[in-house]
Write an enzyme that holds these catalytic residues in place. Structure first.
Site, PDB file in Angstrom:
ATOM      1  N   TYR A  67      -2.261  -8.173  16.289  1.00  0.00           N
ATOM      2  CA  TYR A  67      -2.368  -7.302  15.118  1.00  0.00           C
ATOM      3  C   TYR A  67      -3.643  -6.473  15.171  1.00  0.00           C
ATOM      4  O   TYR A  67      -3.618  -5.257  14.963  1.00  0.00           O
ATOM      5  CB  TYR A  67      -2.322  -8.129  13.836  1.00  0.00           C
ATOM      6  N   ASP A 104      11.819   3.570   5.199  1.00  0.00           N
ATOM      7  CA  ASP A 104      11.548   2.138   5.162  1.00  0.00           C
ATOM      8  C   ASP A 104      12.798   1.379   5.586  1.00  0.00           C
ATOM      9  O   ASP A 104      13.918   1.885   5.434  1.00  0.00           O
ATOM     10  CB  ASP A 104      11.135   1.719   3.740  1.00  0.00           C
ATOM     11  N   LEU A 160       2.491  -8.299   1.936  1.00  0.00           N
ATOM     12  CA  LEU A 160       2.142  -8.703   3.298  1.00  0.00           C
ATOM     13  C   LEU A 160       0.980  -9.686   3.299  1.00  0.00           C
ATOM     14  O   LEU A 160       1.007 -10.701   4.006  1.00  0.00           O
ATOM     15  CB  LEU A 160       1.793  -7.469   4.122  1.00  0.00           C
ATOM     16  N   LYS A 207      -4.289  -2.238  15.440  1.00  0.00           N
ATOM     17  CA  LYS A 207      -5.097  -1.430  14.539  1.00  0.00           C
ATOM     18  C   LYS A 207      -6.258  -0.759  15.282  1.00  0.00           C
ATOM     19  O   LYS A 207      -6.667   0.344  14.919  1.00  0.00           O
ATOM     20  CB  LYS A 207      -5.611  -2.283  13.378  1.00  0.00           C
ATOM     21  N   THR A 244      -1.242  -7.340  -1.323  1.00  0.00           N
ATOM     22  CA  THR A 244       0.079  -6.759  -1.113  1.00  0.00           C
ATOM     23  C   THR A 244       1.038  -7.893  -0.778  1.00  0.00           C
ATOM     24  O   THR A 244       0.601  -9.020  -0.489  1.00  0.00           O
ATOM     25  CB  THR A 244       0.062  -5.776   0.068  1.00  0.00           C
ATOM     26  N   ASN A 270       2.309   4.584   7.420  1.00  0.00           N
ATOM     27  CA  ASN A 270       1.836   3.387   6.739  1.00  0.00           C
ATOM     28  C   ASN A 270       2.573   2.125   7.162  1.00  0.00           C
ATOM     29  O   ASN A 270       2.049   1.025   7.004  1.00  0.00           O
ATOM     30  CB  ASN A 270       1.973   3.578   5.226  1.00  0.00           C
ATOM     31  N   ASP A 280      14.270   2.412  10.591  1.00  0.00           N
ATOM     32  CA  ASP A 280      13.429   1.553  11.426  1.00  0.00           C
ATOM     33  C   ASP A 280      12.505   2.483  12.194  1.00  0.00           C
ATOM     34  O   ASP A 280      12.936   3.197  13.103  1.00  0.00           O
ATOM     35  CB  ASP A 280      14.299   0.729  12.380  1.00  0.00           C
ATOM     36  N   VAL A 281      11.237   2.496  11.822  1.00  0.00           N
ATOM     37  CA  VAL A 281      10.314   3.485  12.389  1.00  0.00           C
ATOM     38  C   VAL A 281       9.981   3.222  13.854  1.00  0.00           C
ATOM     39  O   VAL A 281       9.290   4.028  14.481  1.00  0.00           O
ATOM     40  CB  VAL A 281       9.011   3.583  11.570  1.00  0.00           C
ATOM     41  N   ILE A 303       0.831  -1.199   0.000  1.00  0.00           N
ATOM     42  CA  ILE A 303       0.000   0.000   0.000  1.00  0.00           C
ATOM     43  C   ILE A 303       0.868   1.252   0.000  1.00  0.00           C
ATOM     44  O   ILE A 303       0.577   2.225  -0.707  1.00  0.00           O
ATOM     45  CB  ILE A 303      -0.948  -0.012   1.211  1.00  0.00           C
TER      46      ILE A 303
END
Length: 253
Positions: A151, A36, A188, A155, A186, A86, A59-60, A17
């Site tokens: 997960y 990224d 993922l 979210k 995607t 994202n 690395d966010v 995405i």
């Protein structure tokens, strides 16, 4: 072009995405910086004409790396108009009691903590530009999903953060919204599909959860994101926009 000369930071923008959003933003005139961890992928993308001109390995979930990357974006462009959070991970496909401490921490760090970091580091720039924040959520944050407790929890947290951030930052003229896909093809999702015990039937299943009849590619999400970060959505904030072909309405049967 609805994003002409806007500077947009996209985390996790090297694939899925995120990458479709990068292409869509550039197509609408934006200047895009990609953060990224996929260094090799970003090197390949940076060599292609028409892609983002700033790719930053990051690395966010790491405060120092995020702080450094956001500062680089500001030096390079002189401003930031939007941060699109994202980046995300979905593995492992397990119920809560089977999830390890390390897996729990990784999901929380990448999917939730990263939003805290980019906001802290980028808020001053967004205050100056009266910009916006867009978070990539998921429909499962509202309805749950078997064998994905952590997960879905991340979210759900993204949804709650989006609403509270929208209230907190409205005073600065900063809008905060989220996009909530259902199934989207995607890398993922393909990885997730390969982990399922009924891989032969998974494509039929994914088509079936969307009342419009098919599981889409990520470009349909990117189109919605273009709208949310543009001035066309200038009076929309705190919105969790479902882009699931009607999946949020319930099962067809």
């Amino acid at each position: 072009m609805v994003l002409s000369n806007k500077v947009i930071v996209v985390t996790g923008g090297a694939s899925g995405i995120g990458y479709e959003c990068v292409k869509a933003y550039i197509g609408e005139g934006a200047r895009v910086a990609v953060l990224d961890v996929q260094r090799e992928t970003m090197e390949r993308l940076s060599a292609k004409p028409g892609n983002a001109d700033l790719y930053l390995p990051c690395d966010v979930s790491d405060e120092t790396q995020v702080k450094t990357a956001i500062a680089q974006v500001e030096r390079h462009y002189g401003r930031i108009d939007c941060i699109h959070n994202n980046a995300g991970i979905a593995a492992p496909a397990k119920p809560l009691h089977e999830t390890t401490v390390g897996e729990w921490q990784a999901l929380m760090q990448v999917n939730v903590f990263s939003i805290y970091l980019t906001t802290r580091c980028g808020l001053a720039a967004l205050q100056q530009s009266k910009g916006c924040i867009l978070n990539t959520s998921s429909m499962v944050g509202r309805i749950g999903q078997a064998n994905h407790a952590v997960y879905t929890a991340t979210k759900g947290a993204v949804d709650a953060l989006t609403k509270s951030m929208a209230l907190d930052y409205a005073t600065y003229g900063i809008r905060v919204n989220a996009v909530a896909p259902a199934g989207v093809w995607t890398p993922l999702l393909r990885e997730w599909a390969a982990e399922q015990p009924d891989t032969a039937d998974i494509e039929t299943y994914l088509d079936g959860i969307h009342p419009l009849g098919y599981c889409p590619e990520a470009d349909v999400i990117a189109d919605a994101c273009v709208f949310l970060v543009s001035e066309k959505a200038r009076f929309i904030t705190g919105c969790i926009l479902p882009v699931g072909g009607g999946a949020e309405l319930g099962y067809k049967r």
